[in-house]
Motif scaffolding. Sequence first.
Motif, PDB file in Angstrom:
ATOM      1  N   UNK A 299      16.677   9.770  12.319  1.00 53.18           N
ATOM      2  CA  UNK A 299      17.939  10.390  11.882  1.00 53.18           C
ATOM      3  C   UNK A 299      18.273   9.997  10.435  1.00 53.18           C
TER       4      UNK A 299
ATOM      5  N   UNK B 250      20.963   8.777   9.293  1.00 53.70           N
ATOM      6  CA  UNK B 250      21.609   7.464   9.191  1.00 53.70           C
ATOM      7  C   UNK B 250      20.599   6.318   9.175  1.00 53.70           C
TER       8      UNK B 250
ATOM      9  N   UNK C  75      23.680  -0.034  22.728  1.00 53.55           N
ATOM     10  CA  UNK C  75      24.815   0.393  21.891  1.00 53.55           C
ATOM     11  C   UNK C  75      25.250   1.818  22.218  1.00 53.55           C
TER      12      UNK C  75
ATOM     13  N   UNK D 127      19.819   8.251  18.813  1.00 55.42           N
ATOM     14  CA  UNK D 127      21.081   7.745  19.349  1.00 55.42           C
ATOM     15  C   UNK D 127      22.148   8.820  19.332  1.00 55.42           C
ATOM     16  N   UNK D 128      22.225   9.518  18.203  1.00 57.07           N
ATOM     17  CA  UNK D 128      23.271  10.520  18.031  1.00 57.07           C
ATOM     18  C   UNK D 128      23.109  11.679  19.008  1.00 57.07           C
TER      19      UNK D 128
ATOM     20  N   UNK E 270      19.620   3.139  24.143  1.00 58.92           N
ATOM     21  CA  UNK E 270      19.909   1.747  23.759  1.00 58.92           C
ATOM     22  C   UNK E 270      21.273   1.285  24.287  1.00 58.92           C
TER      23      UNK E 270
ATOM     24  N   UNK F 146      14.284   4.549  19.639  1.00 60.55           N
ATOM     25  CA  UNK F 146      15.693   4.405  19.295  1.00 60.55           C
ATOM     26  C   UNK F 146      15.883   4.086  17.813  1.00 60.55           C
ATOM     27  N   UNK F 147      17.094   4.363  17.331  1.00 57.64           N
ATOM     28  CA  UNK F 147      17.445   4.057  15.946  1.00 57.64           C
ATOM     29  C   UNK F 147      17.087   2.618  15.593  1.00 57.64           C
ATOM     30  N   UNK F 148      17.440   1.719  16.493  1.00 55.53           N
ATOM     31  CA  UNK F 148      17.235   0.300  16.226  1.00 55.53           C
ATOM     32  C   UNK F 148      15.749  -0.050  16.122  1.00 55.53           C
TER      33      UNK F 148
END
Lengths: 305, 305, 305, 305
Positions: free
Chosen positions: C146, C148, A148, A113-114, A146, C112-114
């Motif tokens: 990541x 995070x 977001x 995402x980043x 995504x 993705x992060x999610x």
Amino acid sequence: MLDETARGVFTIAATPFLPDGAVDFDSIDSLTDAYLRLGATGLTILGMMGEAGKLSAGESEAIVRRVTGRAGVPVVVGVSAPGFAAMKALADTSMQAGAAGVMVAPPPSLRTDEQILGYYHNVAETLGDIPFVLQDFPLATGVQIPVRVILQIVRDCPTCVMLKHEDWPGLEKITALRRAGEAGDRRISILCGNGGMYLLEEMLRGADGAMTGFAYPEMMAQVVAACEAGETDRARDIFDAYMPMIRYEAQPGLGLAIRKYSLAERGFIAHPVVRRPGAGLSRDAMQEIDTLAARQAMRLQALDL
Amino acid sequence: MLDETARGVFTIAATPFLPDGAVDFDSIDSLTDAYLRLGATGLTILGMMGEAGKLSAGESEAIVRRVTGRAGVPVVVGVSAPGFAAMKALADTSMQAGAAGVMVAPPPSLRTDEQILGYYHNVAETLGDIPFVLQDFPLATGVQIPVRVILQIVRDCPTCVMLKHEDWPGLEKITALRRAGEAGDRRISILCGNGGMYLLEEMLRGADGAMTGFAYPEMMAQVVAACEAGETDRARDIFDAYMPMIRYEAQPGLGLAIRKYSLAERGFIAHPVVRRPGAGLSRDAMQEIDTLAARQAMRLQALDL
Amino acid sequence: MLDETARGVFTIAATPFLPDGAVDFDSIDSLTDAYLRLGATGLTILGMMGEAGKLSAGESEAIVRRVTGRAGVPVVVGVSAPGFAAMKALADTSMQAGAAGVMVAPPPSLRTDEQILGYYHNVAETLGDIPFVLQDFPLATGVQIPVRVILQIVRDCPTCVMLKHEDWPGLEKITALRRAGEAGDRRISILCGNGGMYLLEEMLRGADGAMTGFAYPEMMAQVVAACEAGETDRARDIFDAYMPMIRYEAQPGLGLAIRKYSLAERGFIAHPVVRRPGAGLSRDAMQEIDTLAARQAMRLQALDL
Amino acid sequence: MLDETARGVFTIAATPFLPDGAVDFDSIDSLTDAYLRLGATGLTILGMMGEAGKLSAGESEAIVRRVTGRAGVPVVVGVSAPGFAAMKALADTSMQAGAAGVMVAPPPSLRTDEQILGYYHNVAETLGDIPFVLQDFPLATGVQIPVRVILQIVRDCPTCVMLKHEDWPGLEKITALRRAGEAGDRRISILCGNGGMYLLEEMLRGADGAMTGFAYPEMMAQVVAACEAGETDRARDIFDAYMPMIRYEAQPGLGLAIRKYSLAERGFIAHPVVRRPGAGLSRDAMQEIDTLAARQAMRLQALDL
């Protein structure tokens, strides 16, 4: 200048070539005219299906000038590039030539995402006040963006005015973005790609139209118009009539050759040439297209179209 | 003109930038001089580690002219591009400016033997009589080129004169190519990349030298010279002394920043700037490099180097 | 039971096979003994380099029982699987057999992060109260996790007690995770992989040790011990002495065959067999390893090791 | 036993689950009955769309026994696995339970022609005299198998009796394979996947039928039957009537949930549950399917179907 209110059909323009591989500027004119006649409210040039990657920098600029000089509608120019220097050079040239905005797909190396967000921050800073379209096309780029992240880009970058939507599957993405819009986020324009394969459902989910290059762009214009008029059944009838051809064109790697064959058969371009490296069509494939076109014509006649 | 007899060290030249991101032409000069002083028998510019993708077409041409105008050694120019029009434009410009040849990596979309072979047939036809280097770098391109395909390219394309070898693992590939050479195939030059990580073994397998951009290019010159002189133990001692730094530089995505930091510390370029999008170094990383450099200097002193 | 205080060296255990491809249980015993003798504070079995994917479910369970029954140290079992049913089955069996915890790498489809976060939520729920190691190995899985996301997993899943760190480059990740730990996040154990290639710097950044299978695991034990004793220069000397071999083993696809060759040469396993599909070594490669081992032995002697 | 003469429709069977995620054996029975009633001449179980990867070894075997015990038609079992031990274990169990053959897709790591060919040599040797289906599905596996490699596998491995064809685009591949068959190569069965999206053209190019799991398998049976009877226009009418639904189901990642929703709506399975990790459907999506189904029913009525 392109803004969030853009709607209708931004046809992804094919780039016509002569048999020797040179750019066919006469066919650019005739194709531009055909797109407008068939209902385009805008044009998008130098996209992936415009064979942008196969053009030299000089050819790209010449094509931008030719199209912006002829079309009376907003022109979006694909400026995706591995680096920002080339992106900025083509974007500046395009805007000076009269383009309405530019389109940027993410480079295939992005994953998190980043990383994606950081990339579009850089894009926005590079482009300055040029409005841009965020191209979301995972099948081609390998990058999944995504909801977001799209929303954060919209919040952070006022010059991001449109999403070229061709995630696959992508219907829930439209719904999520429209809900966010109702909840207070800036509402940007969403025009959909994927050759029109899901256009009907996309419109009903809240899209503003199509940005794709199906060889019968009147389909997009008619479906979008019928949806906007609330004539959903009519929209479905039209959509279904074109479906076998939409599906046939949706063959990766081969789709552009199919599209150009149809455009040439319809008389919009002089030659169905795909520049190297690129696939040609077999005789079998041409006959399949001919048969699909003939049956399609009969269905349209039955619909009084 | 580049040909099959090329050997030694073709340093992959970094592209220096000013803090504001502009090309730093003065540093191009000082870096070119440093490379030559440290043993380069050739230079390769506009490669991946030369940030070629981040340059505009105009910048690329200016850099080619600057380097070819200054270096008294053969210059190879990276001309990989999504399409042949851009490839040909840069190749022609480069050769007119005095380059010795060009280098072409395969596009990431290629998969099968036939696709790869067909692509290089097109490359050779596009380039005409310009000699070219086949860049085999699967970690970066995702394309695995089997020995049999390389050999077929060598047979079919007389202008393919060199392999930039950076398959990983790739030692058996060198052995197989050299055996084919002994069995009658045209023997092309093999220069090895991967930051020099396997240079010692590569030389013993039959490589002709290095084509990579490790920030201490004297390592490559000394290892290649010792190997050619038959002083293998000496070559190993030198190689091992640099190994901790070679390994540290071999961090994907970060390697270029590490390399530029070292080049700047050594006074070869004015600024360690990596153009966006690109990673910078943390303070921790800089200290790690400093420590590695200090220990490396001590080891070299012990070797009388 | 594995917890956040785990440190030292969890050797990634190779899985020995007989020449006919059957599991070599006698060699499992001798290899287990060797690992412990050379300083392992834990063992990790059925990882990627343990050829887990090539075992039948029955073989996997038998190996778990054999190792847990012999080793007097905590055993972590790799249970990565395309689905949660197979993961849970092997995890339950392993814990009943006396394992200390399990390890889970993300499936290659995650982007993705999610998606990554959601996946590990499912993992934690599936595993119940079994402590697990999060394996972060982008080169093998294609999944970039990541900082995070790791931190969110740590916050959401109390049973996530360790990171197997083999992002490449990954040094900044360690620093970021340790800073988060100082800022109040739960501090989990970080053991590092990548064949030990960056172990020295990883320790100085805050790692708790190694989890990797380099064929000379005493290197890891000695480097970790020296770092913990504050003898950094000593740690560097040891580390550098092994570096040429570490680097040689770091050849993707070939590394396991190299490792098994060394383990067999050292007498820890009876046969250097890699199960199909898998690469064997050429005679050239074996000679390269022999030479590296001989020079390594001399360097270690000079260090009084 | 499966052989080269297989034709018709081998339905890819979904694996039904209960709301708590357990295998729903009663629904396996009712779904098997429905497939047979709707024209299946064979069944394929434990394929990708059968959620094979999410099952434990024990579950897989139980499902094989349940289906082979009930279906009076040949059953093909997907046995793709990262290693040959697991592949052989499931293959042997399946054949003992009465399966007619097995299906093997290539692991995602394969790239070159030689790697793919070598892999299937190993497969054939592992399976002994068990007949197998070569699954060619690049969109899912990332492996592109050229015609020449398929033909070499057919020549080298007599137990390769069928191609599950779902390259995309793949029409030219069928033509090339059939021409090779006319030129003397062994003619194997070709059954086509891709959810039926190109079934009409595939049949006309020489395919022997379908192997896919579209929720209305009667479409495949009717199209195949009409094609074989030479009633091409009738086949097209039927095919076109289902096209909007075929296309809707062809959403990667979401397709299985759509399919299971339809199967549950039709009463063939009790619950539309997709096992984790897996996507569910939104209310919007369910309504879209309902609308598509209603319009499809009307079109079929107009065709007297």
